[in-house]
Design a protein around this motif. Structure first.
Motif, PDB file in Angstrom:
ATOM      1  N   LYS A 183       0.836  -1.214   0.000  1.00  0.00           N
ATOM      2  CA  LYS A 183       0.000   0.000   0.000  1.00  0.00           C
ATOM      3  C   LYS A 183       0.866   1.256   0.000  1.00  0.00           C
ATOM      4  O   LYS A 183       0.571   2.223  -0.708  1.00  0.00           O
ATOM      5  CB  LYS A 183      -0.906   0.016   1.245  1.00  0.00           C
ATOM      6  CG  LYS A 183      -2.017  -0.985   1.200  1.00  0.00           C
ATOM      7  CD  LYS A 183      -2.922  -0.750   2.402  1.00  0.00           C
ATOM      8  CE  LYS A 183      -3.875  -1.910   2.582  1.00  0.00           C
ATOM      9  NZ  LYS A 183      -4.500  -1.942   3.888  1.00  0.00           N
ATOM     10  N   LEU A 184       1.919   1.251   0.807  1.00  0.00           N
ATOM     11  CA  LEU A 184       2.799   2.428   0.911  1.00  0.00           C
ATOM     12  C   LEU A 184       3.469   2.701  -0.435  1.00  0.00           C
ATOM     13  O   LEU A 184       3.565   3.843  -0.885  1.00  0.00           O
ATOM     14  CB  LEU A 184       3.874   2.202   1.978  1.00  0.00           C
ATOM     15  CG  LEU A 184       3.404   2.232   3.426  1.00  0.00           C
ATOM     16  CD1 LEU A 184       4.435   1.589   4.344  1.00  0.00           C
ATOM     17  CD2 LEU A 184       3.116   3.666   3.886  1.00  0.00           C
ATOM     18  N   GLN A 185       3.905   1.640  -1.071  1.00  0.00           N
ATOM     19  CA  GLN A 185       4.607   1.748  -2.353  1.00  0.00           C
ATOM     20  C   GLN A 185       3.714   2.436  -3.401  1.00  0.00           C
ATOM     21  O   GLN A 185       4.122   3.390  -4.058  1.00  0.00           O
ATOM     22  CB  GLN A 185       4.988   0.324  -2.799  1.00  0.00           C
ATOM     23  CG  GLN A 185       5.797   0.242  -4.054  1.00  0.00           C
ATOM     24  CD  GLN A 185       7.256   0.593  -3.802  1.00  0.00           C
ATOM     25  OE1 GLN A 185       7.579   1.764  -3.668  1.00  0.00           O
ATOM     26  NE2 GLN A 185       8.109  -0.392  -3.733  1.00  0.00           N
ATOM     27  N   VAL A 186       2.493   1.953  -3.497  1.00  0.00           N
ATOM     28  CA  VAL A 186       1.562   2.488  -4.500  1.00  0.00           C
ATOM     29  C   VAL A 186       1.216   3.941  -4.186  1.00  0.00           C
ATOM     30  O   VAL A 186       1.257   4.815  -5.059  1.00  0.00           O
ATOM     31  CB  VAL A 186       0.283   1.604  -4.560  1.00  0.00           C
ATOM     32  CG1 VAL A 186      -0.814   2.280  -5.366  1.00  0.00           C
ATOM     33  CG2 VAL A 186       0.625   0.243  -5.156  1.00  0.00           C
ATOM     34  N   LEU A 187       0.930   4.210  -2.907  1.00  0.00           N
ATOM     35  CA  LEU A 187       0.493   5.553  -2.517  1.00  0.00           C
ATOM     36  C   LEU A 187       1.621   6.587  -2.617  1.00  0.00           C
ATOM     37  O   LEU A 187       1.365   7.779  -2.770  1.00  0.00           O
ATOM     38  CB  LEU A 187      -0.019   5.492  -1.071  1.00  0.00           C
ATOM     39  CG  LEU A 187      -1.255   6.310  -0.753  1.00  0.00           C
ATOM     40  CD1 LEU A 187      -2.404   6.020  -1.690  1.00  0.00           C
ATOM     41  CD2 LEU A 187      -1.694   6.045   0.689  1.00  0.00           C
ATOM     42  N   SER A 188       2.877   6.118  -2.563  1.00  0.00           N
ATOM     43  CA  SER A 188       4.002   7.068  -2.569  1.00  0.00           C
ATOM     44  C   SER A 188       4.246   7.660  -3.951  1.00  0.00           C
ATOM     45  O   SER A 188       4.933   8.657  -4.086  1.00  0.00           O
ATOM     46  CB  SER A 188       5.278   6.387  -2.074  1.00  0.00           C
ATOM     47  OG  SER A 188       5.717   5.426  -3.010  1.00  0.00           O
ATOM     48  N   LEU A 189       3.691   7.045  -4.984  1.00  0.00           N
ATOM     49  CA  LEU A 189       3.940   7.537  -6.347  1.00  0.00           C
ATOM     50  C   LEU A 189       2.627   7.553  -7.139  1.00  0.00           C
ATOM     51  O   LEU A 189       2.370   6.674  -7.965  1.00  0.00           O
ATOM     52  CB  LEU A 189       4.998   6.667  -7.035  1.00  0.00           C
ATOM     53  CG  LEU A 189       5.631   7.285  -8.285  1.00  0.00           C
ATOM     54  CD1 LEU A 189       6.398   8.563  -7.941  1.00  0.00           C
ATOM     55  CD2 LEU A 189       6.571   6.291  -8.957  1.00  0.00           C
TER      56      LEU A 189
ATOM     57  N   PHE B 156       0.162  10.069  -3.977  1.00  0.00           N
ATOM     58  CA  PHE B 156       0.937  11.295  -3.745  1.00  0.00           C
ATOM     59  C   PHE B 156       2.256  11.244  -4.512  1.00  0.00           C
ATOM     60  O   PHE B 156       2.609  10.214  -5.092  1.00  0.00           O
ATOM     61  CB  PHE B 156       1.193  11.451  -2.245  1.00  0.00           C
ATOM     62  CG  PHE B 156      -0.089  11.462  -1.462  1.00  0.00           C
ATOM     63  CD1 PHE B 156      -0.778  12.643  -1.260  1.00  0.00           C
ATOM     64  CD2 PHE B 156      -0.638  10.275  -0.964  1.00  0.00           C
ATOM     65  CE1 PHE B 156      -1.985  12.655  -0.563  1.00  0.00           C
ATOM     66  CE2 PHE B 156      -1.839  10.279  -0.274  1.00  0.00           C
ATOM     67  CZ  PHE B 156      -2.515  11.465  -0.069  1.00  0.00           C
ATOM     68  N   LYS B 157       3.004  12.355  -4.512  1.00  0.00           N
ATOM     69  CA  LYS B 157       4.274  12.415  -5.253  1.00  0.00           C
ATOM     70  C   LYS B 157       5.396  12.584  -4.238  1.00  0.00           C
ATOM     71  O   LYS B 157       5.854  13.683  -3.977  1.00  0.00           O
ATOM     72  CB  LYS B 157       4.214  13.610  -6.225  1.00  0.00           C
ATOM     73  CG  LYS B 157       5.461  13.777  -7.086  1.00  0.00           C
ATOM     74  CD  LYS B 157       5.608  12.645  -8.088  1.00  0.00           C
ATOM     75  CE  LYS B 157       6.612  12.915  -9.170  1.00  0.00           C
ATOM     76  NZ  LYS B 157       7.974  12.754  -8.766  1.00  0.00           N
ATOM     77  N   TYR B 158       5.805  11.489  -3.638  1.00  0.00           N
ATOM     78  CA  TYR B 158       6.724  11.569  -2.504  1.00  0.00           C
ATOM     79  C   TYR B 158       8.051  10.856  -2.734  1.00  0.00           C
ATOM     80  O   TYR B 158       8.808  10.655  -1.798  1.00  0.00           O
ATOM     81  CB  TYR B 158       6.054  10.965  -1.255  1.00  0.00           C
ATOM     82  CG  TYR B 158       4.952  11.812  -0.665  1.00  0.00           C
ATOM     83  CD1 TYR B 158       4.909  13.179  -0.865  1.00  0.00           C
ATOM     84  CD2 TYR B 158       3.964  11.232   0.118  1.00  0.00           C
ATOM     85  CE1 TYR B 158       3.911  13.957  -0.302  1.00  0.00           C
ATOM     86  CE2 TYR B 158       2.960  11.999   0.701  1.00  0.00           C
ATOM     87  CZ  TYR B 158       2.942  13.361   0.484  1.00  0.00           C
ATOM     88  OH  TYR B 158       1.960  14.111   1.055  1.00  0.00           O
ATOM     89  N   ASN B 159       8.298  10.438  -3.996  1.00  0.00           N
ATOM     90  CA  ASN B 159       9.500   9.622  -4.219  1.00  0.00           C
ATOM     91  C   ASN B 159      10.787  10.413  -4.034  1.00  0.00           C
ATOM     92  O   ASN B 159      10.835  11.624  -4.195  1.00  0.00           O
ATOM     93  CB  ASN B 159       9.468   9.042  -5.629  1.00  0.00           C
ATOM     94  CG  ASN B 159       9.492  10.130  -6.682  1.00  0.00           C
ATOM     95  OD1 ASN B 159       8.473  10.761  -6.933  1.00  0.00           O
ATOM     96  ND2 ASN B 159      10.654  10.386  -7.260  1.00  0.00           N
ATOM     97  N   MET B 160      11.860   9.674  -3.733  1.00  0.00           N
ATOM     98  CA  MET B 160      13.210  10.268  -3.669  1.00  0.00           C
ATOM     99  C   MET B 160      13.767  10.367  -5.087  1.00  0.00           C
ATOM    100  O   MET B 160      13.335   9.647  -5.988  1.00  0.00           O
ATOM    101  CB  MET B 160      14.097   9.359  -2.812  1.00  0.00           C
ATOM    102  CG  MET B 160      15.506   9.872  -2.627  1.00  0.00           C
ATOM    103  SD  MET B 160      16.473   8.809  -1.523  1.00  0.00           S
ATOM    104  CE  MET B 160      16.115   9.556   0.046  1.00  0.00           C
TER     105      MET B 160
END
Ligand SMILES: Cc1ncc(COP(=O)(O)O)c(C=O)c1O
Length: 390
Positions: free
Chosen positions: A207-213, A239-243
């Motif tokens: 879930k975190l992976q999908v929501l982070s991008l 959301f748009k939270y990637n490094m």
């Protein structure tokens, strides 16, 4: 004592040729966003912590918010955290439409007190956000037990806790909860801006992976690399939270030098401990009480019964007379206007956090310091204490 020429700044990033080479390599590779360096950094960080999953993000704040989102926090919920923290720990609760509830800290350690957490639990409580303040782990056995008893989640704010261990010797972040680390410029491992979330829970990770991008089923790496394919689905409004790969290149080089940097922090903390042990009116925040201290911050406490000087004046003297930069970690969050106005918090609500706040000063502790810098700070603190000794 002789006053130094140059101002000693409170913090200065520590880097070498490896960081420079890594960033240049990233620039030349053409992967300027999330690419191979991010994937490598996630893998290496997960191995370092001993956890199953790690996701690199552009901040710890993003990690805390994403964590709260996947744990289902929304309007009507209450989430318990500590008043002795940076505002990101509680602002992210507000961003979810939930109510932050503060539980006071232990008066000595400044860590959230599990007994105070229990007092704040109501039928609306959904979870707990403990903060491993200054690089020392909270009492996670007690906190996890409370969470289990009341059916609450635990989201660990590990912004200060790269290198910290729990009581059982495991690295902070090796948890079935979610932990969020910060790689902000002043942190023990720094990428300018950046963060990482870790968990051993497979379902939460997905879930975190999908929501982070953006909520996309595939990231750019899976779409634009030779092995990838262009097609993807949007399965969440994410959301748009990637490094970025440039930040990850810094992170990889910092991870390689982390032990060396921690050795310096430990060495300097020991010098401070020894220098202040016999100074009337100065005490220090305890190292511990369990697990390994990452020494993210070094704090002295001004004891008013031993010294005829206020904390604020002590800071002013260090700054103006001795040319030493300092910090205060933290003004208790419930004392800030936003919280007073919107949640009715008042002076006196969190006596332990407020008392600690009135006494603490963070003095320089980072691997860029020299032993001479540290000795200079020791001498300055001792001199001021002597001057104002009661
Ligand atoms: C305790 C704590 N939590 C969260 C954060 C937020 O970290 P970031 O700046 O990486 O979003 C910080 C940053 O200083 C912090 O000290």
């Amino acid at each position: 004592m002789k006053i130094r020429e140059e101002f000693l700044s409170y913090n200065k990033p520590c880097f070498g040729q490896e960081e420079l080479d890594g960033v240049v390599e990233s620039l030349k590779s053409g992967w300027w966003s999330k690419g191979p360096k991010v994937l490598e950094f996630e893998k290496r960080f997960a191995e370092y912590v001993g956890v199953k999953h790690a996701i690199a993000l552009n901040s710890c704040t993003a990690g805390l918010f994403l964590g709260l989102q996947v744990l289902g926090v929304g309007p009507g919920d209450e989430v318990i955290t500590t008043p002795m923290t940076f505002c990101a720990s509680s602002n992210t609760i507000v961003h979810c439409g939930a109510t932050p509830v503060f539980a006071d800290v232990d008066p000595e350690t400044g860590l959230i007190d599990p007994k105070e957490i229990e007092k704040k639990i109501t039928p609306r409580t959904k979870g707990i956000v403990p903060v491993h303040y200054a690089g020392r782990a909270c009492d996670m056995d007690a906190i996890n037990a409370i969470a289990k008893k009341h059916g609450l989640f635990v989201l660990e704010d590990a912004a200060h806790a790269v290198y910290t261990t729990y009581e059982n010797g495991n690295m902070v972040g090796n948890c079935d909860n979610i932990a969020a680390f910060s790689f902000y410029a002043t942190k023990n491992l720094a990428t300018g801006e950046g963060g990482m979330i870790t968990t051993n829970d497979d379902a939460l990770y997905e879930k975190l992976q999908v929501l982070s991008l953006h909520g996309m089923s595939k990231g750019a790496w899976n779409r634009f690399s030779a092995a990838g394919s262009w097609k993807y689905d949007v399965v969440e409004a994410g959301f748009k939270y990637n490094m970025t790969d440039m930040a990850a290149a810094l992170g990889l080089a910092q991870l390689d030098r982390l032990q060396e940097m921690q050795n310096k922090r430990e060495e300097f903390a020991a010098v401070y401990n020894q220098a202040f042990a016999d100074v009337k009116g100065i005490s220090v925040l305890p190292d511990g009480p369990w697990g390994r201290n990452a020494w993210h911050l070094y704090m002295i406490k001004i004891e008013r019964n031993g010294l005829a000087i206020s904390r604020d004046k002590f800071i002013r003297l260090l700054n103006e007379e001795y040319k030493i930069g300092t910090g205060v970690h933290y003004i208790p969050v419930p004392l800030h206007p936003f919280y007073r106005i919107n949640y009715g918090t008042r002076q006196g609500d969190y006596p332990n956090a407020e008392r600690l706040y009135s006494q603490i000063i963070s003095i320089p502790l980072n691997p860029s310091l020299t032993r001479e810098d540290v000795d200079y700070v020791c001498e300055a603190v001792r001199e001021i204490a002597q001057r104002f000794s009661k």
